[in-house]
Design an enzyme around this catalytic site. Structure first.
Site, PDB file in Angstrom:
ATOM      1  N   ARG A  51      -3.512  10.955 -10.021  1.00 57.32           N
ATOM      2  CA  ARG A  51      -4.104   9.613  -9.941  1.00 57.32           C
ATOM      3  C   ARG A  51      -3.765   8.851 -11.210  1.00 57.32           C
ATOM      4  O   ARG A  51      -3.436   7.671 -11.187  1.00 57.32           O
ATOM      5  CB  ARG A  51      -5.622   9.680  -9.724  1.00 57.32           C
ATOM      6  CG  ARG A  51      -6.277   8.301  -9.884  1.00 57.32           C
ATOM      7  CD  ARG A  51      -7.713   8.199  -9.361  1.00 57.32           C
ATOM      8  NE  ARG A  51      -8.510   9.381  -9.505  1.00 57.32           N
ATOM      9  CZ  ARG A  51      -8.975   9.872 -10.653  1.00 57.32           C
ATOM     10  NH1 ARG A  51      -8.734   9.236 -11.795  1.00 57.32           N
ATOM     11  NH2 ARG A  51      -9.700  10.970 -10.668  1.00 57.32           N
ATOM     12  N   LYS A  76       6.711  -6.021   1.478  1.00 56.54           N
ATOM     13  CA  LYS A  76       7.594  -7.059   1.997  1.00 56.54           C
ATOM     14  C   LYS A  76       9.001  -6.898   1.405  1.00 56.54           C
ATOM     15  O   LYS A  76       9.637  -5.894   1.657  1.00 56.54           O
ATOM     16  CB  LYS A  76       6.978  -8.439   1.718  1.00 56.54           C
ATOM     17  CG  LYS A  76       5.460  -8.509   2.011  1.00 56.54           C
ATOM     18  CD  LYS A  76       5.080  -8.358   3.463  1.00 56.54           C
ATOM     19  CE  LYS A  76       3.597  -8.138   3.709  1.00 56.54           C
ATOM     20  NZ  LYS A  76       2.671  -9.053   3.067  1.00 56.54           N
ATOM     21  N   ASP A  90       1.401 -14.753  -7.181  1.00 57.23           N
ATOM     22  CA  ASP A  90       1.784 -13.829  -6.116  1.00 57.23           C
ATOM     23  C   ASP A  90       3.242 -14.150  -5.780  1.00 57.23           C
ATOM     24  O   ASP A  90       3.547 -15.186  -5.198  1.00 57.23           O
ATOM     25  CB  ASP A  90       0.871 -14.028  -4.897  1.00 57.23           C
ATOM     26  CG  ASP A  90       1.189 -13.055  -3.766  1.00 57.23           C
ATOM     27  OD1 ASP A  90       2.341 -12.603  -3.662  1.00 57.23           O
ATOM     28  OD2 ASP A  90       0.274 -12.773  -2.957  1.00 57.23           O
ATOM     29  N   TYR A 149      -2.450 -16.441   1.306  1.00 60.86           N
ATOM     30  CA  TYR A 149      -2.294 -15.357   2.275  1.00 60.86           C
ATOM     31  C   TYR A 149      -3.693 -14.970   2.784  1.00 60.86           C
ATOM     32  O   TYR A 149      -4.628 -14.818   1.992  1.00 60.86           O
ATOM     33  CB  TYR A 149      -1.606 -14.168   1.587  1.00 60.86           C
ATOM     34  CG  TYR A 149      -1.571 -12.929   2.434  1.00 60.86           C
ATOM     35  CD1 TYR A 149      -0.688 -12.831   3.512  1.00 60.86           C
ATOM     36  CD2 TYR A 149      -2.418 -11.866   2.183  1.00 60.86           C
ATOM     37  CE1 TYR A 149      -0.658 -11.704   4.299  1.00 60.86           C
ATOM     38  CE2 TYR A 149      -2.391 -10.720   2.971  1.00 60.86           C
ATOM     39  CZ  TYR A 149      -1.507 -10.647   4.026  1.00 60.86           C
ATOM     40  OH  TYR A 149      -1.481  -9.528   4.813  1.00 60.86           O
TER      41      TYR A 149
HETATM   42  C1  LIG Z   1       1.259  -9.122   2.712  1.00 61.34           C
HETATM   43  C2  LIG Z   1       0.840  -9.981   1.581  1.00 61.34           C
HETATM   44  C3  LIG Z   1      -0.223  -9.607   0.730  1.00 61.34           C
HETATM   45  C4  LIG Z   1      -1.048  -8.370   0.960  1.00 61.34           C
HETATM   46  O1  LIG Z   1      -0.326  -7.199   0.758  1.00 61.34           O
HETATM   47  P1  LIG Z   1      -0.585  -5.829   1.580  1.00 61.34           P
HETATM   48  O2  LIG Z   1       0.529  -4.953   1.086  1.00 61.34           O
HETATM   49  O3  LIG Z   1      -0.514  -6.143   3.038  1.00 61.34           O
HETATM   50  O4  LIG Z   1      -1.933  -5.336   1.174  1.00 61.34           O
HETATM   51  C5  LIG Z   1      -0.516 -10.447  -0.345  1.00 61.34           C
HETATM   52  N1  LIG Z   1       0.162 -11.588  -0.559  1.00 61.34           N
HETATM   53  C6  LIG Z   1       1.171 -11.988   0.249  1.00 61.34           C
HETATM   54  C7  LIG Z   1       1.875 -13.271  -0.034  1.00 61.34           C
HETATM   55  C8  LIG Z   1       1.544 -11.200   1.338  1.00 61.34           C
HETATM   56  O5  LIG Z   1       2.534 -11.616   2.147  1.00 61.34           O
END
Ligand SMILES: *Cc1c(COP(=O)(O)O)cnc(C)c1O
Length: 394
Positions: free
Chosen positions: A62, A213, A188, A115
């Protein structure tokens, strides 16, 4: 090679090109076997050489695992941050960040088209624990400034481009606003990826990724990351990563790192194909509006041109036939797969109003019913255009 040589080599690599860093930063071939790729260290604990005699600082997985360390080093090098941290998901990364730098009573300025999962985390979870937020459009500096509560606002949280309307926030200007108010700027960077945009170099303090992503890029693993510019914030995040424990396992870290190595070539093809798709859609009589920051008609085009290398693989468009046609197009494509998520090698299509953004119907975040969102993949461009052509005519 001595450890000092390794450090200087790392520093050298930190300054080398993006693609070189993507492939080499964070890992030296294994000293015992020469393995050029970080092994999947499927171990929960580590033998100690006498009490407290840790090898390389590893004690318990961890707290640290070499497969994860390699990924974290690569992420830090690509975003040009002090340190990188990997998490079990993007939302786990966000939650850990919030609890690392905020306390009850603090306030956050937040995108009015964030998001959906991030909005839910703030609205339904963090608010219960005493963290308030005010939504503001990231593309409107005056509205962001007006939403700041001097002395109480500790974070300005931004996505750029946003989802699914691809609004653009001016990172440099937003950083200045946040810093004047004594707040941190969090970006982000999921939609752009570190290949197209490096927010820390533009003044942001923390970068958030859903590595699910573009960073992972193959739709085969869920993960998240934080990259931090400042050592003090890094210490807080590092403490909370271990104390809260939302870490990825070594298999997930391996897959994410494997994807990251090809980010540059994938992103260039995503952009090439998106440009072809945008060109086709812009000339189609059933398409009312194409939303892509690369278009001169996009209100954020000038800012995007300044802060992004290219404009990314996400394209949204509105059809002239209303919601019925938008749904029909989503049903008819064959190369574009109907599904949520984005950033993988395969093209995806979705109807935000009924799918990713269904939970925000009736709020400020509601999106038009005639909107279709594409995550343009890296298949043959001609096949993608032909698929959309059939779906729009069908
Ligand atoms: C998918 C996404 C998230 C969340 O991420 P997860 O891996 O699904 O928890 C946050 N911000 C954006 C812009 C996203 O596309």
């Amino acid at each position: 090679m001595s450890s000092l040589d390794r450090v200087s080599e790392q520093q050298h690599r930190h300054k080398s090109g993006f693609e070189t860093r993507a492939i080499h930063a964070g890992y030296e071939p294994d000293p015992t076997t020469g393995a050029v790729i970080p092994p999947i260290y499927a171990t929960s604990t580590y033998k100690q050489d006498g009490v407290g005699g840790l090898r390389g600082g590893y004690e318990y997985s961890r707290s640290g695992n070499p497969t994860r360390t390699a990924l974290e080093g690569a992420l830090a090098a690509l975003e040009e941050g002090e340190r990188g941290f990997a998490f079990a998901s993007g939302l786990a990364a966000e939650d850990t960040l919030v609890r690392s730098v905020l306390k009850p009573g603090d306030h956050v300025v937040f995108p009015n088209d964030a998001y959906g999962g991030t909005w839910r985390l703030f609205d339904k979870v963090q608010r219960v624990w005493g963290i308030d937020y005010t939504p503001a459009p990231v593309s409107d500096l005056e509205k962001v400034a007006a939403a700041i509560r001097p002395g109480t606002t500790k974070l300005v949280w931004v996505e750029t481009p946003t989802n699914p309307l691809l609004n653009i926030g001016d990172i440099e200007a937003l950083a200045a606003l946040a810093h004047d108010a004594g707040a941190l700027l969090v970006v982000d960077n999921t939609f752009a990826s570190p290949y197209l945009q490096q927010p820390l170099a533009l003044g942001a303090d923390v970068v958030v990724h859903s590595t699910t992503k573009y960073v992972g890029g193959h739709s085969d693993v869920v993960g998240g990351a934080l990259v931090v510019k400042d050592l003090e914030v890094a210490e807080q995040v590092g403490f909370h990563q271990n104390a809260m424990g939302a870490v990825p396992g070594p298999f997930d870290a391996f897959l994410t790192h494997r994807g990251l190595k090809t980010l540059a070539v994938r992103m260039d093809r995503h952009c090439d194909n998106a440009e072809r798709v945008v060109e086709f859609l812009s000339a189609h009589p059933s398409v009312g509006e194409v939303i892509y920051p690369g278009l001169e008609s996009h209100p954020g085009h000038e800012v995007a041109s300044r802060q992004m290398k290219r404009y990314g693989g996400m394209v949204s468009f509105r059809v002239t036939g209303g919601e019925a046609q938008a749904l029909a197009v989503c049903d008819r494509t064959e190369v574009f797969t109907l599904g949520e998520s984005l950033g993988g090698v395969e093209s995806l299509i979705e109807h935000p109003g009924r799918m990713t953004h269904a939970s925000v119907a009736g709020t400020d975040l509601e999106v038009p019913a005639d909107l279709v969102r594409l995550s343009v993949g890296i298949e043959t461009a001609h096949d993608l255009v032909a698929d959309l052509e059939r779906a729009l005519e069908g």
